[in-house]
Scaffold this motif. Structure first.
Motif, PDB file in Angstrom:
ATOM      1  N   SER A  17       0.840  -1.191   0.000  1.00 47.16           N
ATOM      2  CA  SER A  17       0.000   0.000   0.000  1.00 47.16           C
ATOM      3  C   SER A  17       0.878   1.244   0.000  1.00 47.16           C
ATOM      4  N   ARG A  50      -2.228  -2.268  -9.963  1.00 46.64           N
ATOM      5  CA  ARG A  50      -2.987  -1.426  -9.041  1.00 46.64           C
ATOM      6  C   ARG A  50      -4.454  -1.800  -9.080  1.00 46.64           C
ATOM      7  N   ARG A  53      -8.037  -2.808  -3.721  1.00 50.74           N
ATOM      8  CA  ARG A  53      -7.644  -3.309  -2.408  1.00 50.74           C
ATOM      9  C   ARG A  53      -6.158  -3.137  -2.111  1.00 50.74           C
ATOM     10  N   GLY A  54      -5.403  -2.594  -3.048  1.00 51.68           N
ATOM     11  CA  GLY A  54      -3.988  -2.389  -2.794  1.00 51.68           C
ATOM     12  C   GLY A  54      -3.142  -2.625  -4.025  1.00 51.68           C
TER      13      GLY A  54
END
Length: 298
Positions: A17, A50, A53-54
């Motif tokens: 992240s 990408r 959720r991350g």
């Protein structure tokens, strides 16, 4: 290649992240994102997939992450060696050993190590999987066979054997077997032969199972086997180093035991000068000397 960008890439890949990496690095999400874009432009490739959720590493990103992870481990090693001084022992020491040896022999003795070196931080990793010491998955290993990895300093600590033990209460209630054939009248407590354990232990268990053992309790580590024995459930296959800390255990059929199992301590060649490693090695060797003396006097 810009090390700052690589450092930020490593943090993002590790956290998965931009936001979490930025928090760790004390950078804004936008600053982290700019650095990643700059690195991708420099390498002319996408390093992350990408999604909502991350971030997930691309194949190219995984290759780069392997390289930065290796660099990070090397830097950690260098920093640890710099921090070590001739007079002081402090900092983190990652020690790996088996669940049985770690819980039953090593952990109960660690208060003596902390009493002498209160600033030491031991990370005790108990698992049957053999960690890669040259790749710095751990600093020191204690294993039940000689390590095969290259570039390791290794020392044989002692020899152990797998033997049969029971509690006095169990034997009083169920009798003491006089011959191995008598095991058919008792409950055997041991590791399953498919679980990770020393080969000598597997051989002994297989030998016992040939004598029509009717009642069986299997546990996937020696700590569980010991608990079964201490709670009067049966006769357990356990390493003989336990007799030092559990003197009330009664060895059953002393002529029935495994072959010798060597116990080795090992650490990477690059940590030869580490004061933390030396302190731990000396502590373990002193404890084993004391253990041998007690066995001799008993």
């Amino acid at each position: 290649m810009d090390w700052d960008k690589l450092r930020i890439f490593h943090a993002v890949a590790d956290a998965g992240s931009l936001t979490h990496a930025g928090d760790k690095l004390n950078l804004s999400q936008s600053a982290v994102s700019r650095q990643i874009r700059g690195l991708e432009e420099q390498l002319n490739t996408n390093l992350f997939h990408r999604h909502a959720r991350g971030l997930i590493l691309t194949e190219q990103g995984e290759l780069l992450f392997d390289a930065t992870a290796a660099m990070s481990r090397r830097l950690d090693t260098a920093a640890a060696r710099i921090r070590d001084s001739e007079e002081e022992v402090f900092g983190e020491l990652r020690v790996t050993t088996t669940t049985g040896f770690g819980t039953l022999w090593l952990a109960p003795r660690l208060p003596k190590l902390y009493e002498k070196y209160p600033d030491l931080k031991v990370d005790l990793m108990l698992e049957e999987r053999v960690l890669d010491l040259p790749m710095r998955e751990a600093d020191v290993a204690i294993r039940m066979k000689e390590p095969s990895q290259a570039d390791l300093i290794r020392k044989k600590l002692m020899m152990i054997r797998m033997c049969l033990y029971a509690s006095p209460a169990y034997l009083e209630a169920n009798g003491t077997p006089q011959r191995i054939e008598d095991m058919s009248d008792h409950r055997l407590i041991c590791q399953n032969t498919d679980s990770d354990q020393v080969g000598a232990g597997v051989t002994l268990i297989q030998q016992l199972m040939m004598h029509d053992v009717r009642s069986l309790l299997t546990v996937n580590n020696y700590f569980g086997v010991l608990q079964g024995v201490l709670h009067d459930l049966g006769i357990g296959v356990l390493p003989n180093y336990l007799t030092d800390d559990f003197p009330d255990l009664v060895q059953v059929l002393p002529q029935t035991q495994s072959a010798d199992v060597p116990v080795f301590l090992a650490y990477p060649e690059e940590l030869r000068q580490s004061q933390r490693v030396s302190a731990f090695k000396d502590f373990v060797q002193d404890e084993i000397i004391s253990y041998r003396r007690r066995l001799k006097d008993s």
